[in-house]
Design a protein around this motif. Structure first.
Motif: not given
Length: 487
Positions: A149, A154-155, A157-159, A162, A185, A244, A246-247, A253
């Protein structure tokens, strides 16, 4: 023979840094420390940059809530970064997330003993409590499923599913300390669920703005440093991607500066009622996870979103951080009211946490904190003052003192033994804050005429005389009292 020139690691900027530092010079504001101390700090930073082969390294020391020293080093031709230049801080982000969770607890919106399922249903790991996630004892995997990761968008792992994968647990919940990025997270998702707003928006509103952390953000803001990998066998560089997350953002971050992190370290040591009380930040830096065998040997442990370590005889709290291209450390000694920040823009190299701990040690030993002048208390209730002095637990004499903060302290008059400070509950009782008596209730038990019979502390009876006749000493007191050894 062909030579290839290597790019200098740039600091992207739109305007000059507020603290430009020429090579081998220190800014004038550092006069608060003695010249010998400043030189020792600069020497430590310079050695770290050379031995770690870091494209750049910036460090800062905060004492008494004020930035008292900063120093920076970079390679030939490189611009010396000031304390307002952003670096990526990786897992120091976790401490910011933990502050948000503690705020929810202090507002009564959740309890640390709540299972995650109560507030964030459907994750599949809802048995883990909020406290277990904060202390990395929730049993979750260290990483999310592949691809790694930290170096991918990060796209991917949107949920939350994931991030957690099909087998999110590696250990029974609550059994051992196992550092988990997905665990934070989940905590970020918990903040979003309870607040009804994105994690970064909540962070800015509730922590960054109140504390004046204007240069801390989820994406880089000029001036900022590029991240680099340094070849292990040659002095050449490779740029690292900056994704980025993401989740995964609540786990790593953030970008920040030495100046902002110095201010954050001071908050973590002292508290700030606009964000978290001194008592709550003290709770964060209290060990909350069973240490592994290796951690026992090295004197390290983990609190609630904070790493703890023993260094040169003092307890340090804070957090380290790393992402591809960056290393970071924030460490502070609450007892010395002293902290240090070290930031570097390379994937591996300088041991930033060791350097930060050394900076704290250098200042603490060279310029020990001068205590505030002793002053008498402005007021002390007669009923509390009457409790001060010696008390006996069995035959051990204990001293009860009134603290400057309006609480009490209790400990052996001499030698080792159980000691604790107690905060007043405002109703004639006190609650223990550390050690064996942490969380235990202390109260003065009074006779019918209002005089004090004894102190009760978690069923322990303390009397004014050893085994005092007529006092409710467990097991009773021999009616013949004390006597010489029979012949």
């Amino acid at each position: 023979m062909t030579t290839t020139s290597q790019p200098e690691p740039p600091a992207h900027q739109e305007q000059p840094s507020r603290q430009e530092t020429a090579p081998h010079q220190e800014p004038p504001a550092q006069d608060e420390l003695l010249p010998a101390t400043r030189r020792a700090l600069l020497h430590r930073v310079a050695v770290a940059q050379v031995e770690g082969r870091a494209p750049s390294l910036v460090a800062a020391v905060v004492r008494g809530g004020e930035l008292v020293w900063s120093g920076a080093r970079s390679g030939p031709g490189g611009r010396q970064p000031g304390t307002d230049v952003q670096y990526r801080i990786g897992s120091i982000t976790k401490t910011f997330t933990a502050v948000l969770v503690m705020r929810l607890r202090d507002e009564g919106l959740l309890d640390l003993t709540d299972p995650l399922e109560k507030h964030l249903p459907g994750t599949g790991v809802g048995e883990a409590t909020v406290a277990e996630l904060l202390a990395h004892t929730g049993g979750l995997a260290a990483e999310s499923p592949a691809p790694w990761w930290e170096r991918t968008p990060g796209s991917l792992r949107p949920e939350l599913a994931d991030v957690l994968g099909e087998e999110p647990l590696r250990h029974p919940v609550g059994r051992r300390h196992h550092y988990s990025n997905p665990g934070f997270t989940l905590l970020g998702a918990l903040v979003e669920e309870v607040r009804g707003a994105p994690w970064e928006e909540v962070l800015r509103r509730e922590v960054l703005v109140p504390l004046g952390l204007e240069r801390t953000s989820g994406s880089p803001q000029a001036p900022y440093m590029e991240g680099w990998a340094v070849h292990p066998w040659a002095d050449v560089l490779l740029p690292e991607p900056s994704e980025d997350l993401g989740r995964m953002a609540p786990a790593g971050q953030l970008w920040s500066t030495a100046e902002d992190l110095a201010r954050f370290a001071s908050f973590l040591a002292r508290g700030d009622e606009r964000v978290l009380s001194a008592e709550s930040v003290r709770e964060m830096r209290t060990p909350a996870a069973p240490p592994e065998a290796a951690e026992v040997r090295t004197g390290t442990s983990y609190g609630l979103g904070m790493q703890l370590q023993s260094h040169s005889g003092r307890l340090l709290a804070g957090h380290s951080g790393s992402l591809p291209g960056f290393l970071a450390s924030l460490m502070f000694s609450a007892e010395d009211d002293l902290g240090a920040i070290v930031l570097s823009n390379c994937t591996s190299g300088p041991l930033c946490s060791t350097v930060a701990a050394d900076l704290v040690r250098i200042v603490a030993e060279a310029e020990p904190r001068i205590p505030e002048p002793w002053r008498p208390l402005a007021q002390a209730a007669d009923s509390v003052l009457a409790l001060a002095g010696p008390w006996y637990w069995g035959t051990q004499v204990m001293a009860l003192r009134i603290t400057r903060e309006g609480g009490l302290s209790l400990g052996p008059l001499a030698g080792g033994g159980r000691r604790s400070h107690f905060r007043s509950n405002g109703d004639g009782t006190w609650t223990g804050l550390e050690g064996y008596y942490a969380g235990e209730l202390l109260q003065a038990v009074r006779r019918a005429d209002g005089s004090v019979s004894h102190l009760d502390l978690g069923s322990f009876v303390f009397t004014r005389e050893p085994y005092e006749q007529g006092a409710p000493v467990p097991g009773g007191v021999d009616p013949q009292g004390w006597r010489p050894v029979p012949e």
